[in-house]
Design a protein around this motif. Structure first.
Motif, mmCIF file in Angstrom:
data_model
loop_
_atom_site.group_PDB
_atom_site.id
_atom_site.type_symbol
_atom_site.label_atom_id
_atom_site.label_comp_id
_atom_site.label_asym_id
_atom_site.label_seq_id
_atom_site.Cartn_x
_atom_site.Cartn_y
_atom_site.Cartn_z
ATOM 1 N N ASP A 47 0.920 -1.212 -0.054
ATOM 2 C CA ASP A 47 -0.109 0.024 0.080
ATOM 3 C C ASP A 47 0.847 1.217 -0.081
ATOM 4 N N GLY A 48 1.872 1.314 0.891
ATOM 5 C CA GLY A 48 3.072 2.221 0.863
ATOM 6 C C GLY A 48 3.535 2.596 -0.452
ATOM 7 N N LEU A 49 3.911 1.516 -1.079
ATOM 8 C CA LEU A 49 4.600 1.690 -2.534
ATOM 9 C C LEU A 49 3.804 2.233 -3.317
ATOM 10 N N LYS A 50 2.490 1.809 -3.693
ATOM 11 C CA LYS A 50 1.271 2.349 -4.485
ATOM 12 C C LYS A 50 1.091 3.984 -4.195
ATOM 13 N N ALA A 51 0.868 4.170 -2.722
ATOM 14 C CA ALA A 51 0.428 5.536 -2.294
ATOM 15 C C ALA A 51 1.774 6.457 -2.947
ATOM 16 N N ASP A 52 2.863 5.799 -2.902
ATOM 17 C CA ASP A 52 4.061 6.760 -3.372
ATOM 18 C C ASP A 52 4.304 6.703 -4.735
ATOM 19 N N GLY A 53 3.449 6.246 -5.642
ATOM 20 C CA GLY A 53 3.665 6.090 -7.013
ATOM 21 C C GLY A 53 4.631 5.236 -7.600
ATOM 22 N N LEU A 54 5.112 4.298 -6.607
ATOM 23 C CA LEU A 54 6.264 3.382 -6.891
ATOM 24 C C LEU A 54 5.774 1.854 -7.417
ATOM 25 N N ALA A 55 6.497 1.406 -8.075
ATOM 26 C CA ALA A 55 6.106 0.027 -8.676
ATOM 27 C C ALA A 55 6.066 -0.995 -7.660
ATOM 28 N N VAL A 56 5.122 -1.742 -7.716
ATOM 29 C CA VAL A 56 5.032 -2.962 -6.592
ATOM 30 C C VAL A 56 5.935 -4.132 -7.508
ATOM 31 N N PRO A 57 7.072 -4.828 -6.521
ATOM 32 C CA PRO A 57 7.714 -5.805 -7.217
ATOM 33 C C PRO A 57 6.960 -7.093 -7.438
ATOM 34 N N ALA A 58 7.007 -7.614 -8.409
ATOM 35 C CA ALA A 58 6.329 -8.785 -8.608
ATOM 36 C C ALA A 58 7.052 -10.129 -7.731
ATOM 37 N N PRO A 59 6.195 -10.896 -7.297
ATOM 38 C CA PRO A 59 6.788 -11.968 -6.274
ATOM 39 C C PRO A 59 7.694 -12.877 -7.479
ATOM 40 N N THR A 60 9.047 -13.186 -7.228
ATOM 41 C CA THR A 60 9.732 -13.801 -7.872
ATOM 42 C C THR A 60 10.602 -15.088 -7.378
ATOM 43 N N SER A 61 10.576 -14.752 -5.864
ATOM 44 C CA SER A 61 11.512 -15.820 -5.193
ATOM 45 C C SER A 61 10.620 -17.054 -5.066
ATOM 46 N N ILE A 62 11.559 -18.043 -4.862
ATOM 47 C CA ILE A 62 11.009 -19.696 -4.770
ATOM 48 C C ILE A 62 11.638 -20.367 -3.655
ATOM 49 N N ALA A 63 10.818 -20.705 -2.748
ATOM 50 C CA ALA A 63 11.264 -21.291 -1.516
ATOM 51 C C ALA A 63 11.233 -22.874 -1.493
ATOM 52 N N ASP A 64 12.193 -23.321 -1.227
ATOM 53 C CA ASP A 64 11.921 -24.842 -1.540
ATOM 54 C C ASP A 64 13.114 -25.617 0.031
ATOM 55 N N TYR A 65 12.884 -26.779 0.154
ATOM 56 C CA TYR A 65 13.774 -27.640 0.870
ATOM 57 C C TYR A 65 14.561 -28.760 0.134
ATOM 58 N N VAL A 66 15.940 -28.750 0.548
ATOM 59 C CA VAL A 66 16.858 -29.838 0.112
ATOM 60 C C VAL A 66 17.359 -30.684 1.160
ATOM 61 N N ASP A 67 17.553 -31.958 0.853
ATOM 62 C CA ASP A 67 18.011 -32.810 2.004
ATOM 63 C C ASP A 67 19.748 -32.718 1.759
ATOM 64 N N ALA A 68 20.326 -32.538 2.831
ATOM 65 C CA ALA A 68 21.751 -32.596 2.965
ATOM 66 C C ALA A 68 22.410 -33.867 3.041
#
Length: 68
Positions: A47-68
């Motif tokens: 909401d703050g980004l929009k109010a300031d007229g700034l672009a809202v970053p698209a979600p691009t991160s991916i979370a996952d787990y790996v076995d070690a």
């Protein structure tokens, strides 16, 4: 939009941040509490980004787990 979050255990509480929204952070005493707080933080941040007229970053991160 659906953003990936990272929750970390800290001293006496939990902290969370959103990799796609730099500066968007929250803390809570429990995992459910920090999840609720980060949801509110994301809404407020976007909401703050929009109010300031700034672009809202698209979600691009991916979370996952790996076995070690």
């Amino acid at each position: 939009m659906r953003y990936a979050i990272v929750i970390e255990m800290a001293k006496g509480n939990y902290s969370a941040y959103v990799p796609d929204l730099p500066g968007c952070v929250a803390t809570g005493g429990t995992i459910p509490e920090v999840e609720a707080e980060i949801r509110d933080a994301i809404r407020c941040h976007v909401d703050g980004l929009k109010a300031d007229g700034l672009a809202v970053p698209a979600p691009t991160s991916i979370a996952d787990y790996v076995d070690a």
